[in-house]
Motif scaffolding. Structure first.
Motif, PDB file in Angstrom:
ATOM      1  N   TYR A   1      13.384   4.751  -4.596  1.00  0.00           N
ATOM      2  CA  TYR A   1      11.971   5.144  -4.682  1.00  0.00           C
ATOM      3  C   TYR A   1      11.339   5.186  -3.293  1.00  0.00           C
ATOM      4  CZ  TYR A   1       6.972   4.779  -5.745  1.00  0.00           C
ATOM      5  OH  TYR A   1       5.622   4.980  -5.795  1.00  0.00           O
ATOM      6  N   ALA A   2      11.665   4.191  -2.467  1.00  0.00           N
ATOM      7  CA  ALA A   2      11.072   4.106  -1.128  1.00  0.00           C
ATOM      8  C   ALA A   2      11.434   5.312  -0.272  1.00  0.00           C
ATOM      9  CB  ALA A   2      11.524   2.818  -0.437  1.00  0.00           C
ATOM     10  N   ILE A   3      12.692   5.693  -0.300  1.00  0.00           N
ATOM     11  CA  ILE A   3      13.120   6.768   0.598  1.00  0.00           C
ATOM     12  C   ILE A   3      12.520   8.113   0.184  1.00  0.00           C
ATOM     13  CG2 ILE A   3      15.255   7.536  -0.539  1.00  0.00           C
ATOM     14  CD1 ILE A   3      16.581   7.374   2.274  1.00  0.00           C
ATOM     15  N   LYS A   4      12.241   8.286  -1.105  1.00  0.00           N
ATOM     16  CA  LYS A   4      11.590   9.524  -1.551  1.00  0.00           C
ATOM     17  C   LYS A   4      10.182   9.632  -0.970  1.00  0.00           C
ATOM     18  CE  LYS A   4      12.216  10.855  -5.867  1.00  0.00           C
ATOM     19  NZ  LYS A   4      12.371  10.820  -7.347  1.00  0.00           N
ATOM     20  N   ARG A   5       9.518   8.506  -0.807  1.00  0.00           N
ATOM     21  CA  ARG A   5       8.194   8.512  -0.183  1.00  0.00           C
ATOM     22  C   ARG A   5       8.309   8.687   1.333  1.00  0.00           C
ATOM     23  NH1 ARG A   5       3.803   6.000  -3.076  1.00  0.00           N
ATOM     24  NH2 ARG A   5       3.010   5.276  -1.052  1.00  0.00           N
TER      25      ARG A   5
ATOM     26  N   ALA B   1       7.461   3.735   3.737  1.00  0.00           N
ATOM     27  CA  ALA B   1       7.012   4.356   2.482  1.00  0.00           C
ATOM     28  C   ALA B   1       5.523   4.123   2.240  1.00  0.00           C
ATOM     29  CB  ALA B   1       7.818   3.813   1.310  1.00  0.00           C
ATOM     30  N   ASP B   2       4.918   3.249   3.052  1.00  0.00           N
ATOM     31  CA  ASP B   2       3.476   2.977   2.963  1.00  0.00           C
ATOM     32  C   ASP B   2       3.070   2.489   1.571  1.00  0.00           C
ATOM     33  OD1 ASP B   2       2.979   3.626   5.620  1.00  0.00           O
ATOM     34  OD2 ASP B   2       2.667   5.742   5.170  1.00  0.00           O
ATOM     35  N   SER B   3       3.804   1.502   1.086  1.00  0.00           N
ATOM     36  CA  SER B   3       3.484   0.905  -0.210  1.00  0.00           C
ATOM     37  C   SER B   3       3.632  -0.605  -0.096  1.00  0.00           C
ATOM     38  CB  SER B   3       4.420   1.436  -1.301  1.00  0.00           C
ATOM     39  OG  SER B   3       4.272   0.684  -2.492  1.00  0.00           O
ATOM     40  N   VAL B   4       2.516  -1.302  -0.124  1.00  0.00           N
ATOM     41  CA  VAL B   4       2.545  -2.762  -0.023  1.00  0.00           C
ATOM     42  C   VAL B   4       3.310  -3.359  -1.200  1.00  0.00           C
ATOM     43  CG1 VAL B   4       1.137  -4.851  -0.023  1.00  0.00           C
ATOM     44  CG2 VAL B   4       0.401  -2.859   1.295  1.00  0.00           C
ATOM     45  N   ALA B   5       3.086  -2.826  -2.393  1.00  0.00           N
ATOM     46  CA  ALA B   5       3.754  -3.343  -3.588  1.00  0.00           C
ATOM     47  C   ALA B   5       5.263  -3.174  -3.485  1.00  0.00           C
ATOM     48  CB  ALA B   5       3.225  -2.636  -4.828  1.00  0.00           C
ATOM     49  N   LEU B   6       5.693  -2.054  -2.944  1.00  0.00           N
ATOM     50  CA  LEU B   6       7.123  -1.785  -2.803  1.00  0.00           C
ATOM     51  C   LEU B   6       7.766  -2.792  -1.851  1.00  0.00           C
ATOM     52  CD1 LEU B   6       8.635   1.750  -2.375  1.00  0.00           C
ATOM     53  CD2 LEU B   6       9.488  -0.167  -1.043  1.00  0.00           C
TER      54      LEU B   6
END
Length: 219
Positions: free
Chosen positions: A96-100, A147-152
């Motif tokens: 998921y991270a790399i897709k972002r 990925a700019d997602s704190v939750a991730l």
């Protein structure tokens, strides 16, 4: 060879104790089931027990120690099934991270990943598996962070230490040369450079689960 730095700041006593005990666990200086005595660590490192206690609480959150009644602390024992689950979870998080990340990764960031691969190779040539995995984990953490997602990132970080301990103590048996571990990251960089979200996700998931493919092949 410089050790990778996640944060550039003067380390507190708690951080110093954490680094020392964590390294001892990762490198199997402290074995699963070994007891950790707060007072002994405090005396060895010339500090009070408070920083030691804080460091052990942090290591407990990462799954490396188990604190029991009356301050008894032991290095955790983790089954192969539990480790497999951690890798499976990690593969989904990184997919998921790399897709972002692939949507906005910069040439400079690509160069950072390439530099980390070279540092992995250098550590492998020195037969320094602990250092190699520090660069390896930083490579993957960068992808999650970008990925700019704190939750991730909060989902990925707790997996880091247990996975690193497993990698340090198993991968030598499944790769002819330690430098080969570095080379397995090159398809990830190629997928990021190509900008294909689905291909990048497939490649990174396959990469994360590669060790389990090799374990099955050796049975």
């Amino acid at each position: 060879m410089a050790k990778p730095q996640y944060q550039r700041k003067m380390k507190s006593l708690t951080d110093q104790v954490y680094d020392k005990v964590r390294t001892d666990i990762i490198s199997l200086e402290l074995l699963p089931g070994d007891r950790i005595v707060e007072l002994d660590i405090a005396e060895t490192m010339g500090t009070s027990q408070a920083p030691v206690r804080e460091a052990l609480q942090r290591l407990e959150r990462e799954g490396l120690v188990n604190r029991q009644a009356r301050s008894a602390t032991y290095v955790t024992k983790t089954s192969i099934d539990e480790i497999y689950e951690l890798f499976s979870i990690r593969s989904q998080i990184e997919g998921y991270a790399i897709k972002r990340t692939v949507r906005h990764i910069t040439p400079t960031q690509i160069m950072e990943l390439e530099a980390l691969v070279e540092q992995m190779k250098a550590a492998g040539e020195l037969d320094n598996m602990v250092l190699l995995t520090e660069y390896d984990m930083l490579f993957h953490r960068n992808i999650c962070q970008w990925a700019d997602s704190v939750a991730l990132l909060r989902s990925w970080d707790p997996l880091f230490s247990q996975i690193q301990r497993f990698v340090v103590n198993t991968h030598k048996d499944y790769f002819d040369e330690l430098t080969d571990i570095a080379d397995t990251h090159l398809p990830i960089i190629a997928a990021l450079r190509a900008g294909d979200e689905e291909e990048a996700a497939r490649v990174v998931r396959e990469h994360v689960m590669l060790i389990w493919t090799r374990i099955e092949q050796k049975k």
